[in-house]
Each structure stands twice: as C-alpha cells, then as structure tokens.
Design a protein around this motif. Sequence first.
Motif, short mmCIF file in Angstrom:
data_model
loop_
_atom_site.label_atom_id
_atom_site.label_comp_id
_atom_site.label_asym_id
_atom_site.label_seq_id
_atom_site.Cartn_x
_atom_site.Cartn_y
_atom_site.Cartn_z
N GLU A 1 -4.77 2.40 11.52
CA GLU A 1 -3.55 2.95 12.15
C GLU A 1 -3.83 4.33 12.74
O GLU A 1 -3.42 4.62 13.86
CB GLU A 1 -2.42 3.02 11.12
N ILE B 1 -5.63 12.31 4.08
CA ILE B 1 -4.81 11.23 4.61
C ILE B 1 -3.73 10.83 3.61
O ILE B 1 -2.55 10.90 3.90
CB ILE B 1 -5.67 9.98 4.96
N THR B 2 -4.14 10.38 2.44
CA THR B 2 -3.19 9.94 1.41
C THR B 2 -3.95 9.70 0.12
O THR B 2 -5.18 9.80 0.08
CB THR B 2 -2.47 8.64 1.86
N LYS C 1 -6.29 -0.55 6.50
CA LYS C 1 -5.05 -0.57 7.30
C LYS C 1 -4.66 0.85 7.70
O LYS C 1 -4.34 1.11 8.86
CB LYS C 1 -3.93 -1.24 6.51
N ILE C 2 -4.71 1.77 6.76
CA ILE C 2 -4.36 3.17 7.02
C ILE C 2 -5.35 3.79 8.01
O ILE C 2 -4.96 4.44 8.98
CB ILE C 2 -4.32 3.97 5.70
N ASP D 1 -5.87 -2.12 1.91
CA ASP D 1 -4.87 -1.06 2.11
C ASP D 1 -5.49 0.17 2.77
O ASP D 1 -4.90 0.79 3.66
CB ASP D 1 -4.19 -0.68 0.78
N GLU D 2 -6.69 0.50 2.39
CA GLU D 2 -7.37 1.67 2.95
C GLU D 2 -7.75 1.44 4.41
O GLU D 2 -7.57 2.32 5.26
CB GLU D 2 -8.62 1.98 2.12
#
Length: 182
Positions: A174, A100-101, A170-171, A167-168
């Motif tokens: 989404e 993912i990132t 949220k990703i 933050d994690e």
Amino acid sequence: MTEEFFDILDENGKKIGKIKSRSSVHQDGDWHRAEHIWIINENNDILLQRRCQNKDSDPNMLDISCAGHLVAGDKPLDGALRELKEELNLDVNIEDLKYITTLKRSPKHDNGFIDNEYDDLYILRINKKIDELTFQKEEISEILFVPYQEFKKMVRDKREDLIIYPDEYKILFEILDKEENL
C-alpha cells in the motif's frame, strides 16, 4: 555465542517485568518484540536476505531485509539500529528509519518453535548497490535487491523459498504503490 534474553510482554504488548532466554521464550510461546526493517533503494528495489541453513526458524528462506528481536532493556529504535549494524554492517541515523506500524502475530513453525511477537515495521531508504553491502555470514547466506514489481509477483505466487507475511506485505505494498502513483 551467548544466548539473548528478552523482555516478556503481556497480550497487549506491555512489558510484565519478566526476562527470559530466547530459547525459553520460543519454547513457551511468550510474547516478545522484534524489529522488521524493509530496505529499499532509489529504484524501489527491495533488499531480501536468505537466512542461513543453521537458523532455528525458516532456514534457507528469503526474508525481510533486516529483522531481529529486541533484547531485554532495548528500546525499539535501539534494536533496529543494532540489527542493521550486526546483520548488514549499516550505520544509519534514527531519522533514516520510517516507522510504519506494529503488528501482533503468531506465525506457526513445523519444528515446535513458538513465535508470539509484536513486530515493529520500518522502511529504510538507501542508495547502495549489493556490492557495497556486507552481511553477517553466521545469520545470512545471501542478500539481493529485487525489483518491486518482481517482489510483488513473488508474494502473489507464494514463491516456495520466500517467507510469507500477508499482513506485512499488504501494508508495504500500500505504501509503495501510493508512492509510485504520486
């Protein structure tokens, strides 16, 4: 248990050619890398693990499906595959992990534990039920699948026994919301 050693990173996430013990890294606040693998079943339920009471950070808390540090010399995918095998006795192929990132973060802990990490995030889709999974009892006291919408509510309500990674989450939300709306 033998202490692990980590590659030390600079502020930009690049190895600096130095290796230190896990305890020294977390005492000194050195940058290092970890893997976070979100396991999701065919019903879009999220696998959570409850950390053992003897963990040096966040004991007894609900956490990511599978997570762990890269040990010195590891490549990110090697570390992810190793953690899946160690923690959940899962043998998966590299292609099964969807990158993912990478997130840079410095979570705060009350016990002086400094965790400056670059976390590689992955999603792993599996078609297994809880009774088909086993877990490493030295690290984990419980695993459970939580329906996606219930998990979102747990995060939104900041459930007391859930480690919060704003933050994690949220990703992750989404991605999963987009899939649900397809």
